[in-house]
Motif scaffolding. Sequence first.
Motif, PDB file in Angstrom:
ATOM      1  N   HIS A 212       6.978  10.145  -3.909  1.00 26.10           N
ATOM      2  CA  HIS A 212       6.206  11.108  -3.771  1.00 26.10           C
ATOM      3  C   HIS A 212       6.215  12.198  -2.727  1.00 26.10           C
ATOM      4  O   HIS A 212       6.291  13.675  -2.840  1.00 26.10           O
ATOM      5  CB  HIS A 212       4.852  10.545  -3.305  1.00 26.10           C
ATOM      6  CG  HIS A 212       3.387  11.567  -3.459  1.00 26.10           C
ATOM      7  ND1 HIS A 212       2.860  12.135  -4.599  1.00 26.10           N
ATOM      8  CD2 HIS A 212       2.776  12.087  -2.332  1.00 26.10           C
ATOM      9  CE1 HIS A 212       2.029  13.064  -4.227  1.00 26.10           C
ATOM     10  NE2 HIS A 212       1.967  12.949  -2.920  1.00 26.10           N
ATOM     11  N   VAL A 213       6.584  11.725  -1.417  1.00 25.60           N
ATOM     12  CA  VAL A 213       6.931  12.908  -0.565  1.00 25.60           C
ATOM     13  C   VAL A 213       8.237  13.575  -0.723  1.00 25.60           C
ATOM     14  O   VAL A 213       8.385  14.885  -0.658  1.00 25.60           O
ATOM     15  CB  VAL A 213       7.185  12.043   0.849  1.00 25.60           C
ATOM     16  CG1 VAL A 213       7.879  12.820   1.822  1.00 25.60           C
ATOM     17  CG2 VAL A 213       6.052  11.611   1.417  1.00 25.60           C
TER      18      VAL A 213
ATOM     19  N   PHE B 252       0.839  -1.176  -0.013  1.00 23.45           N
ATOM     20  CA  PHE B 252      -0.059   0.180  -0.201  1.00 23.45           C
ATOM     21  C   PHE B 252       0.997   1.052   0.052  1.00 23.45           C
ATOM     22  O   PHE B 252       0.381   2.196  -0.372  1.00 23.45           O
ATOM     23  CB  PHE B 252      -1.054  -0.118   1.272  1.00 23.45           C
ATOM     24  CG  PHE B 252      -2.074  -0.947   1.194  1.00 23.45           C
ATOM     25  CD1 PHE B 252      -2.845  -0.874   0.166  1.00 23.45           C
ATOM     26  CD2 PHE B 252      -2.091  -2.057   1.948  1.00 23.45           C
ATOM     27  CE1 PHE B 252      -3.974  -1.967   0.146  1.00 23.45           C
ATOM     28  CE2 PHE B 252      -3.036  -3.166   1.995  1.00 23.45           C
ATOM     29  CZ  PHE B 252      -3.791  -3.154   0.874  1.00 23.45           C
ATOM     30  N   TYR B 253       2.125   1.070   0.513  1.00 29.64           N
ATOM     31  CA  TYR B 253       2.944   2.209   0.444  1.00 29.64           C
ATOM     32  C   TYR B 253       4.084   2.526  -0.592  1.00 29.64           C
ATOM     33  O   TYR B 253       4.974   3.248  -0.470  1.00 29.64           O
ATOM     34  CB  TYR B 253       3.625   2.360   1.900  1.00 29.64           C
ATOM     35  CG  TYR B 253       2.626   2.515   2.888  1.00 29.64           C
ATOM     36  CD1 TYR B 253       2.187   3.657   3.344  1.00 29.64           C
ATOM     37  CD2 TYR B 253       2.492   1.382   3.638  1.00 29.64           C
ATOM     38  CE1 TYR B 253       1.164   3.915   4.319  1.00 29.64           C
ATOM     39  CE2 TYR B 253       1.564   1.299   4.830  1.00 29.64           C
ATOM     40  CZ  TYR B 253       0.782   2.621   5.251  1.00 29.64           C
ATOM     41  OH  TYR B 253       0.044   2.734   5.943  1.00 29.64           O
TER      42      TYR B 253
ATOM     43  N   GLU C 196       7.224  16.375  -3.267  1.00 29.12           N
ATOM     44  CA  GLU C 196       6.753  17.320  -2.651  1.00 29.12           C
ATOM     45  C   GLU C 196       7.498  18.334  -1.956  1.00 29.12           C
ATOM     46  O   GLU C 196       7.552  19.469  -2.061  1.00 29.12           O
ATOM     47  CB  GLU C 196       5.594  16.940  -1.692  1.00 29.12           C
ATOM     48  CG  GLU C 196       4.392  16.147  -2.183  1.00 29.12           C
ATOM     49  CD  GLU C 196       3.465  17.101  -3.107  1.00 29.12           C
ATOM     50  OE1 GLU C 196       3.448  18.320  -2.609  1.00 29.12           O
ATOM     51  OE2 GLU C 196       2.840  16.720  -4.101  1.00 29.12           O
TER      52      GLU C 196
ATOM     53  N   GLY D 199       5.817   3.816  -3.890  1.00 26.29           N
ATOM     54  CA  GLY D 199       5.581   5.042  -4.321  1.00 26.29           C
ATOM     55  C   GLY D 199       5.280   6.361  -3.390  1.00 26.29           C
ATOM     56  O   GLY D 199       5.521   7.417  -3.575  1.00 26.29           O
ATOM     57  N   PHE D 200       5.194   5.849  -2.067  1.00 26.67           N
ATOM     58  CA  PHE D 200       5.223   7.015  -1.204  1.00 26.67           C
ATOM     59  C   PHE D 200       6.253   7.860  -0.945  1.00 26.67           C
ATOM     60  O   PHE D 200       6.098   8.992  -0.760  1.00 26.67           O
ATOM     61  CB  PHE D 200       4.638   6.334   0.124  1.00 26.67           C
ATOM     62  CG  PHE D 200       4.524   7.219   1.443  1.00 26.67           C
ATOM     63  CD1 PHE D 200       3.119   8.251   1.247  1.00 26.67           C
ATOM     64  CD2 PHE D 200       5.040   7.325   2.611  1.00 26.67           C
ATOM     65  CE1 PHE D 200       3.031   9.028   2.439  1.00 26.67           C
ATOM     66  CE2 PHE D 200       5.238   8.188   3.402  1.00 26.67           C
ATOM     67  CZ  PHE D 200       4.026   9.137   3.472  1.00 26.67           C
ATOM     68  N   VAL D 201       7.327   7.306  -0.791  1.00 30.70           N
ATOM     69  CA  VAL D 201       8.644   7.877  -0.523  1.00 30.70           C
ATOM     70  C   VAL D 201       9.095   8.948  -1.679  1.00 30.70           C
ATOM     71  O   VAL D 201       9.360  10.133  -1.688  1.00 30.70           O
ATOM     72  CB  VAL D 201       9.696   6.859  -0.205  1.00 30.70           C
ATOM     73  CG1 VAL D 201      11.113   7.616   0.059  1.00 30.70           C
ATOM     74  CG2 VAL D 201       9.537   6.210   1.374  1.00 30.70           C
TER      75      VAL D 201
END
Length: 82
Positions: free
Chosen positions: A42-43, A35-36, A46, A38-40
């Motif tokens: 993306h952050v 579920f995570y 940003e 691509g989270f890093v």
Amino acid sequence: MSVRCMAQFVGREAKYSGVFSCIFKIFQEEGLAGFYIGFVPHVLGEVLFLWCCNLLAHFINTYAVDDNVRISAVCSKESKLW
């Protein structure tokens, strides 16, 4: 999940049939870490974007804006606008 469903739609695949099946399949195949994905990145994107915006604002405020300009003529009581 939304990216996977959009990619499925574009590729005309039939792996996920709804939101709950998407959640179940991701958890079953990849575990909780699925579920995570691509989270890093993306952050980091940003943070990099905010840093660039702040750097640009700093340069504009330092080099492009003249501090000696007064706007008191618009807001003064002697002005005919008031």
